[in-house]
Design an enzyme around this catalytic site. Structure first.
Site, PDB file in Angstrom:
ATOM      1  N   HIS A  19      -0.605   5.358   9.242  1.00 52.57           N
ATOM      2  CA  HIS A  19       1.488   5.783   9.151  1.00 52.57           C
ATOM      3  C   HIS A  19       0.849   7.441  10.268  1.00 52.57           C
ATOM      4  O   HIS A  19       1.431   8.083   9.139  1.00 52.57           O
ATOM      5  CB  HIS A  19       1.601   5.893   8.475  1.00 52.57           C
ATOM      6  CG  HIS A  19       1.149   4.568   7.222  1.00 52.57           C
ATOM      7  ND1 HIS A  19      -0.086   4.582   6.883  1.00 52.57           N
ATOM      8  CD2 HIS A  19       1.883   3.635   7.096  1.00 52.57           C
ATOM      9  CE1 HIS A  19       0.230   2.451   5.889  1.00 52.57           C
ATOM     10  NE2 HIS A  19       1.439   2.794   6.461  1.00 52.57           N
TER      11      HIS A  19
ATOM     12  N   HIS B 280       0.404  -1.231   0.253  1.00 49.86           N
ATOM     13  CA  HIS B 280       0.367  -0.275  -0.125  1.00 49.86           C
ATOM     14  C   HIS B 280       0.852   0.967  -0.406  1.00 49.86           C
ATOM     15  O   HIS B 280       0.276   2.096   0.861  1.00 49.86           O
ATOM     16  CB  HIS B 280      -0.695  -0.123   1.662  1.00 49.86           C
ATOM     17  CG  HIS B 280      -0.131  -0.001   2.879  1.00 49.86           C
ATOM     18  ND1 HIS B 280      -0.879  -0.927   3.590  1.00 49.86           N
ATOM     19  CD2 HIS B 280       0.800   0.902   3.294  1.00 49.86           C
ATOM     20  CE1 HIS B 280       0.054  -0.429   4.641  1.00 49.86           C
ATOM     21  NE2 HIS B 280       0.784   0.170   4.283  1.00 49.86           N
TER      22      HIS B 280
ATOM     23  N   HIS C 154      10.262  -3.433   3.925  1.00 45.67           N
ATOM     24  CA  HIS C 154      10.956  -2.496   3.986  1.00 45.67           C
ATOM     25  C   HIS C 154      11.249  -1.827   5.014  1.00 45.67           C
ATOM     26  O   HIS C 154      10.687  -2.619   6.341  1.00 45.67           O
ATOM     27  CB  HIS C 154       9.995  -1.412   3.077  1.00 45.67           C
ATOM     28  CG  HIS C 154       8.681  -0.811   4.039  1.00 45.67           C
ATOM     29  ND1 HIS C 154       7.910  -2.302   3.506  1.00 45.67           N
ATOM     30  CD2 HIS C 154       8.475   0.032   4.380  1.00 45.67           C
ATOM     31  CE1 HIS C 154       6.491  -1.726   4.232  1.00 45.67           C
ATOM     32  NE2 HIS C 154       6.697   0.264   4.461  1.00 45.67           N
TER      33      HIS C 154
ATOM     34  N   GLU D  10       4.754  -4.746   8.686  1.00 42.71           N
ATOM     35  CA  GLU D  10       2.996  -5.217   8.340  1.00 42.71           C
ATOM     36  C   GLU D  10       2.460  -6.102   7.870  1.00 42.71           C
ATOM     37  O   GLU D  10       1.380  -6.471   7.659  1.00 42.71           O
ATOM     38  CB  GLU D  10       3.117  -3.304   7.103  1.00 42.71           C
ATOM     39  CG  GLU D  10       3.434  -1.845   7.907  1.00 42.71           C
ATOM     40  CD  GLU D  10       3.014  -1.736   6.414  1.00 42.71           C
ATOM     41  OE1 GLU D  10       3.808  -0.138   6.482  1.00 42.71           O
ATOM     42  OE2 GLU D  10       3.754  -1.300   5.183  1.00 42.71           O
TER      43      GLU D  10
HETATM   44  C1  DHB Z   1       6.409   3.208   2.302  1.00 40.94           C
HETATM   45  C2  DHB Z   1       5.355   3.959   3.099  1.00 40.94           C
HETATM   46  C3  DHB Z   1       4.442   3.052   3.521  1.00 40.94           C
HETATM   47  O1  DHB Z   1       3.169   2.653   4.236  1.00 40.94           O
HETATM   48  C4  DHB Z   1       4.570   1.646   3.043  1.00 40.94           C
HETATM   49  O2  DHB Z   1       4.149   0.399   3.453  1.00 40.94           O
HETATM   50  C5  DHB Z   1       5.813   1.230   1.635  1.00 40.94           C
HETATM   51  C6  DHB Z   1       6.277   2.280   1.803  1.00 40.94           C
HETATM   52  C7  DHB Z   1       6.828   4.428   1.712  1.00 40.94           C
HETATM   53  O3  DHB Z   1       6.989   5.671   2.084  1.00 40.94           O
HETATM   54  O4  DHB Z   1       8.373   3.750   1.293  1.00 40.94           O
HETATM   55 FE    FE Z   2       2.589   1.153   4.813  1.00 43.86          FE
END
Ligand code: DHB
Ligand code: FE
Length: 280
Positions: free
Chosen positions: A59, A12, A193, A240
């Site tokens: 977030h 997402h 990530h 997540e």
């Molecule tokens: C990013 C933000 C998110 O919420 C995520 O799930 C993946 C990547 C980002 O800002 O790169």
């Molecule tokens: Fe996210």
């Protein structure tokens, strides 16, 4: 009884929405990513759900670090998409499946979950982006939504097993609902990530690819992993992925993996999706 017609797992990433807003879909950077979702979008068109249950995390847009519910459920008639700083989004508000939300919360409390109940709340990219990826940019969304927020941004996040347990309650709620709606369940977040700290920029493509297959075929090891295991394998924000477990637990033990796509990096993340259907 309402019917679960399938489960979706998807990233997402906010820049996906921004890329669509800026008309970048077919640029060299983005085309391979978006093309991989076309099969999922076609599946959704054919599946014709009435309701989408969307499991995602906020977030810092709806809840901030001063108040962080572990689990929250939306009960609103309508949910506005939040402007996260790139400007108002050209997407319609999301109509709520209020009746099913109440039924679900009732089942949760009966099962000893204590969710925050939200009658007025906005939704960030955690919900907006998956909806756009699977439903495109309609004038009005073809489904009503039941949003579920899971805390994955501030320690202590819930355990993978707890997310799984919530998925089993979700299934019971849908199956005990007297309506005949077709329900799709969308678990969002990930893939690997880490946006902060010493490992900022961390992506684990091998773990991501294993996840996309494993979560469908054999979710048991992922349910048994600790939260620390998730952070180690997928990064602090890649944790997540525990939200996909809510979706997976609501499906049959055996599912067919009907669509799968992976692309890395998208922004700073491994990105991808699966579509699963209950095996006969
Ligand atoms: C990013 C933000 C998110 O919420 C995520 O799930 C993946 C990547 C980002 O800002 O790169
Ligand atoms: Fe996210």
């Amino acid at each position: 009884m309402a019917k679960i017609i399938g489960g979706v797992g998807t990233s997402h990433v906010p820049s996906i929405g921004v890329a669509l807003d800026k008309g970048l879909r077919d640029t060299a950077d983005w085309k391979p990513f978006f093309d991989g979702y076309e099969a999922g979008k076609a599946w959704m068109r054919d599946a014709k759900p009435d309701i989408a249950v969307v499991i995602f995390n906020d977030h810092g847009n709806t809840f901030f670090l001063d108040k962080v519910p572990t689990f929250a459920v939306g009960m609103a008639e309508s949910y506005q998409p939040i402007d996260e700083g790139w400007g108002p989004r050209a997407i319609p508000p999301f109509a709520g499946a209020v009746d099913l939300s109440w039924h679900f919360v009732d089942k949760l409390v009966e099962s000893h979950f204590d969710p925050l109940v939200c009658r007025e709340i906005e939704v960030d990219h955690g919900l907006q982006v998956p909806m756009e990826l699977f439903f495109g940019r309609p004038d009005a969304w073809p489904v009503r939504i039941l949003p579920i927020w899971v805390n994955t941004i501030q320690y202590p996040i819930p355990t993978p097993q707890r997310c799984w347990d919530m998925g089993t309650v979700l299934r019971q709620a849908i199956e005990s609902w007297p309506g005949d709606e077709r329900v799709v369940i969308m678990g969002t977040g990930g893939l690997s990530h880490q946006l902060q700290g010493a490992r900022a920029g961390f992506i684990n493509q091998q773990a991501d690819r294993a996840w996309l297959e494993g979560i469908a075929a054999n979710p048991e090891p992922y349910r048994n992993m600790s939260r620390q295991d998730y952070v180690e394998q997928f990064g602090s924000e890649g944790a997540e992925l525990i939200m996909w477990l809510v979706m997976r637990a609501a499906m049959n033990q055996d599912v067919n993996l009907v669509h799968k796509h992976y692309h890395a990096p998208a922004s700073m993340t491994g990105a991808g999706m699966i579509v699963v259907e209950n095996a006969a």
